[in-house]
Design an enzyme around this catalytic site. Structure first.
Site, mmCIF file in Angstrom:
data_model
loop_
_atom_site.group_PDB
_atom_site.id
_atom_site.type_symbol
_atom_site.label_atom_id
_atom_site.label_comp_id
_atom_site.label_asym_id
_atom_site.label_seq_id
_atom_site.Cartn_x
_atom_site.Cartn_y
_atom_site.Cartn_z
ATOM 1 N N ASP A 120 47.183 29.517 -8.462
ATOM 2 C CA ASP A 120 48.240 30.515 -7.911
ATOM 3 C C ASP A 120 49.643 30.057 -8.025
ATOM 4 O OD1 ASP A 120 46.805 28.772 -6.202
ATOM 5 O OD2 ASP A 120 46.979 29.513 -4.439
ATOM 6 N N TYR A 136 32.833 33.369 -18.146
ATOM 7 C CA TYR A 136 32.750 34.147 -19.121
ATOM 8 C C TYR A 136 31.268 33.974 -19.777
ATOM 9 C CZ TYR A 136 37.708 35.440 -18.798
ATOM 10 O OH TYR A 136 38.797 35.841 -18.306
ATOM 11 N N ASP A 138 42.783 32.388 -19.777
ATOM 12 C CA ASP A 138 43.078 33.765 -20.086
ATOM 13 C C ASP A 138 44.252 34.425 -19.606
ATOM 14 O OD1 ASP A 138 42.557 36.058 -21.342
ATOM 15 O OD2 ASP A 138 40.539 36.418 -20.213
ATOM 16 N N LYS A 176 41.539 25.148 -9.450
ATOM 17 C CA LYS A 176 41.491 25.604 -8.030
ATOM 18 C C LYS A 176 40.863 24.802 -7.112
ATOM 19 C CE LYS A 176 42.742 28.929 -4.743
ATOM 20 N NZ LYS A 176 44.120 28.963 -4.578
ATOM 21 N N ASP A 222 48.348 35.008 -21.215
ATOM 22 C CA ASP A 222 49.071 36.157 -21.469
ATOM 23 C C ASP A 222 50.392 36.162 -20.747
ATOM 24 O OD1 ASP A 222 47.210 37.074 -23.132
ATOM 25 O OD2 ASP A 222 46.508 38.496 -21.752
#
Ligand code: NAD
Length: 364
Positions: free
Chosen positions: A227, A145, A251, A195, A255
């Site tokens: 994943d 970001y 993020d 990852k 959620d």
């Protein structure tokens, strides 16, 4: 030494002022019963600040926050201001610069599913029968970001865009130590998400988290690829304690955990810097659809005070007291609209605030 603790209170927009009123009830009881020398000063942020002063983060607000020991936020934003240019909008021009200004690198999002509310989770009851308590720790000031990004058209007139995930070793070390310290106070289990089978930034992430773990032999560390983590959390959320993530993965995962725990109206969030200065807020937004109806759930705001007591004031006993009174209110069957079994059987925002305040008062 300072003997008072100053909180900058920023109710903001939408349901912000309604749920913040319930927060004040809790703060007042704590002040009275525990002789806490907390001083609150209120400032405007977001849409209300745009209406009053023409900008979402007025100098007076920023200065007030700088002179405080912590910030307690309601929420910002709403349809009235969403067509303004990006840097003049409540979130992008108000909240994000505020987070950046204080270098709040560590975001903490507890996702608790109380067994009393297990039917609210989209997961099967047999998976969440005993509820769950996951703490997601997300790096908040680095990663993709904040990396180099652009959107262009090249000489062959092909349009392209890119975002860069960049992590400095010190940023990973800092958030990893933060997570290990918190894990030591909980069930001593961390799952670090990356990852590392594909991304260089994730390989560095994993190596550094591993090296930091040596300093915390009492904390059990494991790693999951993002994943796989997304699947494992859905299949068995009870197995998780602390989840450590980069900005992007955090993020997504925070959620996901929020969705699994029923209502966004129950979830609080804290963002801290290296000095334990923190911004405490509900995880949800300004909920314009239910604004001024006295039906918003104030529990997220009340629990944001519990986080403030724990992480900035180091008053763990009082923090636990708030959590246990919220649990008691739920056990006694009190529900706001968002968590009620049938939409008729619910109490107002004010009433829920009163109930929890009374329970705290009785405990004291
Ligand atoms: P939202 O979180 O405000 O609302 C999503 C849904 O959750 C709505 O149905 C709402 O009624 C419900 N909800 C949220 N909080 C609740 C509570 N305490 N009790 C009961 N129900 C609750 O998200 P949105 O609708 O995408 O955004 C609305 C506005 O909030 C936008 O302007 C957005 O930019 C802003 N926003 C602000 C923040 C923040 O201040 N930190 C965070 C997210 C969104």
């Amino acid at each position: 030494m300072k003997n008072s603790f100053c909180i900058a209170v920023l109710p903001g927009d939408g349901i912000g002022p309604e749920i913040m009123r319930q927060g004040y009830k809790i703060l007042n009881i704590l002040k009275k019963k525990y002789f806490l020398n907390i001083i609150t000063k209120e400032y405007d942020i977001g849409g209300i600040a745009i209406d009053k002063y023409g900008c979402p983060l007025p100098q007076k607000t920023l200065l007030g926050c700088q002179q405080s020991d912590a910030i307690l936020l309601g929420s910002v934003g709403g349809p009235k201001w969403q067509t303004l240019p990006d840097n003049q909008q409540p979130e992008k021009g108000g909240l994000l610069p505020l987070r950046k200004h204080f270098n709040l690198f560590a975001n903490i999002r507890p996702s608790i599913l109380y067994p009393e509310l297990k039917q609210l989770s989209p997961l099967k009851t047999k998976i969440v029968d005993s509820g769950f308590d996951i703490l997601c720790i997300r790096e908040l000031t680095g990663g993709i970001y904040f990396g180099n990004s652009d959107r262009k058209t090249n000489l062959e007139l092909k349009e392209f865009a890119f975002d860069t995930e960049l992590y400095y070793a010190f940023e990973i070390e800092r958030i990893a130590k933060f997570a290990f310290n918190i894990a030591q106070q909980r069930n001593k289990k961390i799952v670090s998400i990356d990852k590392a089978n594909v991304l260089q930034s994730s390989k560095l992430w994993r190596e550094i988290v591993e090296s930091i773990s040596i300093q915390y032999p009492d904390v059990q560390l494991s790693h999951l690829y993002i994943d796989n983590a997304i699947m494992q959390i859905i299949q068995n959320p009870v197995a998780f304690d602390v989840i450590l993530c980069s900005n992007l993965f955090g993020d997504i995962i925070s959620d996901e955990c929020a969705a699994l725990s029923g209502s966004i109206g129950m979830l609080a969030s804290a963002s801290l810097n290296i000095n334990n200065f923190g911004l405490y807020e509900p995880a949800g937004g300004s909920a314009p659809d239910i604004q001024n109806k006295n039906i918003a759930n104030p529990i997220a705001q009340i629990l944001s005070i519990a986080l403030l007591l724990r992480y900035s004031m180091k008053l763990n006993v009082l923090s636990n007291l708030i959590y246990s009174c919220v649990k008691t209110a739920l056990q006694k069957g009190y529900r706001t609209f968002d968590i009620a079994d049938c939409s008729k059987d619910y109490i107002s925002t004010d009433h829920m605030g009163d109930i929890i305040a009374q329970l705290i008062s009785k405990e004291a």
